[in-house]
Design a protein around this motif. Structure first.
Motif, short mmCIF file in Angstrom:
data_model
loop_
_atom_site.label_atom_id
_atom_site.label_comp_id
_atom_site.label_asym_id
_atom_site.label_seq_id
_atom_site.Cartn_x
_atom_site.Cartn_y
_atom_site.Cartn_z
N GLY A 105 0.76 -1.02 -0.15
CA GLY A 105 0.05 0.09 0.00
C GLY A 105 0.91 1.13 0.01
N ARG A 106 1.93 1.10 -0.66
CA ARG A 106 2.77 2.26 -0.45
C ARG A 106 2.31 3.43 -1.54
NH1 ARG A 106 8.07 -0.44 -3.04
NH2 ARG A 106 6.68 -2.49 -2.13
N ALA A 107 1.57 3.38 -2.34
CA ALA A 107 1.26 4.16 -3.56
C ALA A 107 -0.06 4.96 -3.28
CB ALA A 107 1.12 3.55 -4.86
N ARG A 108 -0.05 5.44 -2.01
CA ARG A 108 -1.46 6.19 -1.64
C ARG A 108 -1.35 7.51 -2.48
NH1 ARG A 108 -3.93 7.28 4.49
NH2 ARG A 108 -5.61 8.49 3.87
N ARG A 109 -0.30 8.17 -2.26
CA ARG A 109 -0.31 9.64 -3.15
C ARG A 109 -0.66 9.37 -4.54
NH1 ARG A 109 5.47 12.97 -4.04
NH2 ARG A 109 4.70 14.29 -5.47
N GLU A 110 0.09 8.24 -5.01
CA GLU A 110 -0.17 8.12 -6.47
C GLU A 110 -1.67 7.90 -6.85
OE1 GLU A 110 3.98 8.41 -5.71
OE2 GLU A 110 2.40 7.06 -4.82
N ALA A 111 -2.31 7.10 -6.14
CA ALA A 111 -3.55 6.54 -6.21
C ALA A 111 -4.42 7.91 -6.14
CB ALA A 111 -3.94 5.44 -5.42
N PRO A 136 -1.87 0.32 -11.51
CA PRO A 136 -1.81 1.60 -11.93
C PRO A 136 -1.13 2.61 -10.89
CG PRO A 136 -3.67 0.68 -12.65
CD PRO A 136 -3.50 -0.10 -11.76
N ALA A 137 -1.47 2.71 -9.84
CA ALA A 137 -0.89 3.60 -8.80
C ALA A 137 0.50 2.93 -8.29
CB ALA A 137 -1.75 3.69 -7.56
N ARG A 138 0.80 1.84 -8.32
CA ARG A 138 2.24 1.23 -7.83
C ARG A 138 3.05 1.55 -9.04
NH1 ARG A 138 -0.44 -4.33 -5.86
NH2 ARG A 138 -0.93 -3.80 -3.95
N LEU A 139 2.64 1.41 -10.25
CA LEU A 139 3.55 1.68 -11.27
C LEU A 139 4.04 3.24 -11.38
CD1 LEU A 139 1.72 -0.50 -14.01
CD2 LEU A 139 4.11 -0.74 -13.18
N ARG A 140 3.01 4.08 -10.92
CA ARG A 140 3.19 5.66 -11.13
C ARG A 140 4.33 5.49 -9.83
NH1 ARG A 140 -0.76 10.71 -11.68
NH2 ARG A 140 -0.76 9.69 -13.77
N TRP A 141 4.17 4.80 -8.86
CA TRP A 141 5.03 5.02 -7.66
C TRP A 141 6.59 4.58 -8.03
CZ3 TRP A 141 8.73 2.32 -5.04
CH2 TRP A 141 9.17 2.41 -3.80
N ILE A 142 6.59 3.58 -8.79
CA ILE A 142 7.99 3.29 -9.36
C ILE A 142 8.53 4.28 -10.35
CG2 ILE A 142 9.00 1.41 -10.37
CD1 ILE A 142 7.00 -0.46 -9.73
N ALA A 143 7.90 4.72 -11.21
CA ALA A 143 8.14 5.89 -11.83
C ALA A 143 8.76 7.00 -11.22
CB ALA A 143 6.90 6.26 -13.09
#
Length: 532
Positions: A105-111, A136-143
């Motif tokens: 659940g690391r990608a809260r901001r991106e979501a 989708p949100a996790r991929l944006r977090w990685i980017a």
């Protein structure tokens, strides 16, 4: 080789890696498992990594245990199942360079950015799922945080795809687990280039899509050395744990199913890709090409019981023997407690609201420290079971509304998965839902679904687990009690959520939720949307 062939299922679940072998009439002949946990990501609250090296060792060890116990019986084919949503990225040499489980659940901001941009709504309308725990949100977090990883990525795969690749060296996906990425088009049961572009991933890294039950390759020499499987054993496309459980029991429209593992999925098989207009539940592809599955997820429902076992019940573990498990011992204690758990309430999971899905901090309330006999471990265990059943019942109500009653038209619900092995939990389900509860003959429906696909890949038709082991009919008095208990539980959960705050770990507040459920204005009820 000695004896009739068997069909091997590998299940990479949230809490464990398992291997199970079934013979040609569907009898379980061998199984082995390794429990695992997923490490937190330093500096990123709620983030969890999937350790592919350790995970593959666990899987290989479980498979090797099964192969040894078969004493020479040949494995005719193997297929894998896994938890959904988690995925793996690989470099050009096929090495894993990033992986996460479904709990990440690391990608809260991106979501939240995807929500604000309107992308989340488009994803939901095409893919049938929100961006809370999907790719989708996790991929944006990685980017944003690890751009070199994304630049180096040449292959993307879900976790069941990863097991298939480790066995065969082949990168493919299939519709059940692939659709849990939220990058599938439900209508076409294939990757959506539109959604891939919206989330910033090159469609070229997305693997080919094959139908479940397709032979995709064979066990490599390296995989054979580690697992004990014969090199050249056919590897068949399996799929997502919940859909394979439904396939294992031949679930059909009209009878919903509660698939009760680490998380609980309350599901209905449908003939069209329904989309919930109120964005509560999710829709994914089912095994059969002409069917889909709508579900509500209860976080922590099964995991809470394992936690309670490990934290408070060492004597139950010590008392377990070959004829009963530690959970069976715990249910004996809970069985001495009446419906309602002497007022003890467990707040473990909430009713799913995909676009604003907050969870309370796991808690127990209502116990009396002046009355140890009533506020016993048995009461806490029963409260965990009742909470899971109450959330499942709420999901059944939503499924019924979405399908104009067709999802529960036969007045029964099937209970399968690990929790269905209990003697008390099915009775609680029946009392809370007021539905006759059909219990599958074994808690191995997911693995059996994978084994059925493995067999189908080599031309063998394993029969489904279609006949229930038993039927629990709700006691009239318990049904009346549980109506009051359920109403109280919902009030208590809303109160607990209101004091949980906005800084909860992301495991309990999946990202992409704009604000807690209790703060949301109610939406008007509308019929389900049909794609296409």
């Amino acid at each position: 080789m000695n004896g009739a062939p068997v069909y091997l299922a590998i299940d990479a679940g949230t809490g464990s890696a398992r291997a199970l072998a079934f013979d040609g009439d569907g009898t379980l002949v061998a199984r082995a498992s390794r429990e695992w946990t997923h490490a937190p990501v330093p500096g990123h609250p709620g983030g969890t990594d999937f350790d592919t090296e350790r995970g593959w060792r666990a899987i290989a060890a479980a498979v090797a245990d099964v192969v040894r116990s078969l004493q020479g019986r040949p494995v005719a084919a193997v297929a894998a199942s896994s938890m959904r949503e988690g995925f793996v990225l690989y470099d050009g040499d096929g090495r894993e360079i990033w992986a996460c489980p479904n709990t990440d659940g690391r990608a809260r901001r991106e979501a939240e950015e995807l929500v604000d941009e309107g992308v989340a709504d488009r994803i939901y309308r095409v893919a049938g799922d929100w961006i809370s725990i999907t790719a989708p949100a996790r991929l944006r977090w990685i980017a944003r945080h690890e751009p070199d990883i994304l630049r180096a990525t040449r292959h993307f795969g879900m976790l069941s795809d990863w097991v298939t690749a480790k066995l065969s060296g082949v990168f493919v996906t299939e519709p059940t687990c692939g659709s849990s990425s939220a990058m599938f088009d439900l209508r076409t049961r294939a990757w959506s280039e539109e959604l891939a572009a919206l989330v910033g991933i090159d469609p070229a890294v997305l693997p080919p899509v094959v139908e479940c039950g397709t032979v995709v390759g064979t066990v490599t020499a390296l995989a054979a050395e580690l697992t004990g499987l014969a090199e050249g054993t056919p590897v068949v496309a399996g799929g997502a744990d919940t859909q394979l459980a439904l396939h294992g029991i031949a679930a059909r429209p009209g009878i919903p199913t509660i698939v009760a593992g680490t998380f609980w999925q309350t599901t209905a098989v449908v003939d069209t890709p329904l989309i919930d207009p109120q964005r509560r539940l999710r829709t994914l592809c089912h095994v059969e090409p002409s069917r889909w599955m709508v579900e509500g997820i209860g976080f922590l429902s099964g995991l809470a019981m394992r936690w309670f076992r490990d934290a408070f019940c060492p004597d139950a573990v010590a008392a377990a023997d070959g004829s009963r498990s530690a959970f069976a011992v715990m249910e004996e204690w809970a069985g001495e407690v009446p419906a309602g758990s002497h007022g003890v309430i467990a707040t473990m999971a909430s009713v799913m609201q995909a676009d604003a899905w907050y969870q309370s901090v796991p808690s127990f309330v209502g116990f009396d420290i002046n009355d140890a006999a009533s506020s016993s471990r048995g009461a806490f265990i029963r409260a965990i079971e009742e909470a899971a059943a109450i959330v499942a019942a709420a999901h059944l109500d939503i499924l019924s509304a979405l399908t104009d009653g067709r999802a529960v038209s036969e007045g029964t619900v099937t209970f399968t998965g690990g929790s269905s092995a209990g003697s008390l939990w099915p009775r609680v389900i029946a009392g809370v839902t007021a539905l006759d509860t059909l219990v599958t003959p074994a808690p191995e429906a997911t693995a059996y679904g994978a084994a059925r696909l493995a067999a189908a890949g080599v031309g063998v038709d394993l029969p489904p687990m279609s006949k229930p082991e038993r039927v629990e009919v709700a006691d009239a008095a318990e049904k009346a009690t549980y109506r009051a208990v359920s109403a109280r539980w919902h009030r208590v959960y809303a109160d607990m959520l209101s004091i949980s705050g906005d800084d909860l770990p992301a495991l309990f507040t999946p990202p992409g939720a704009a604000r807690p459920v209790h703060e949301r204005a109610p939406r008007p009820s509308r019929p389900a949307e049909r794609l296409g």
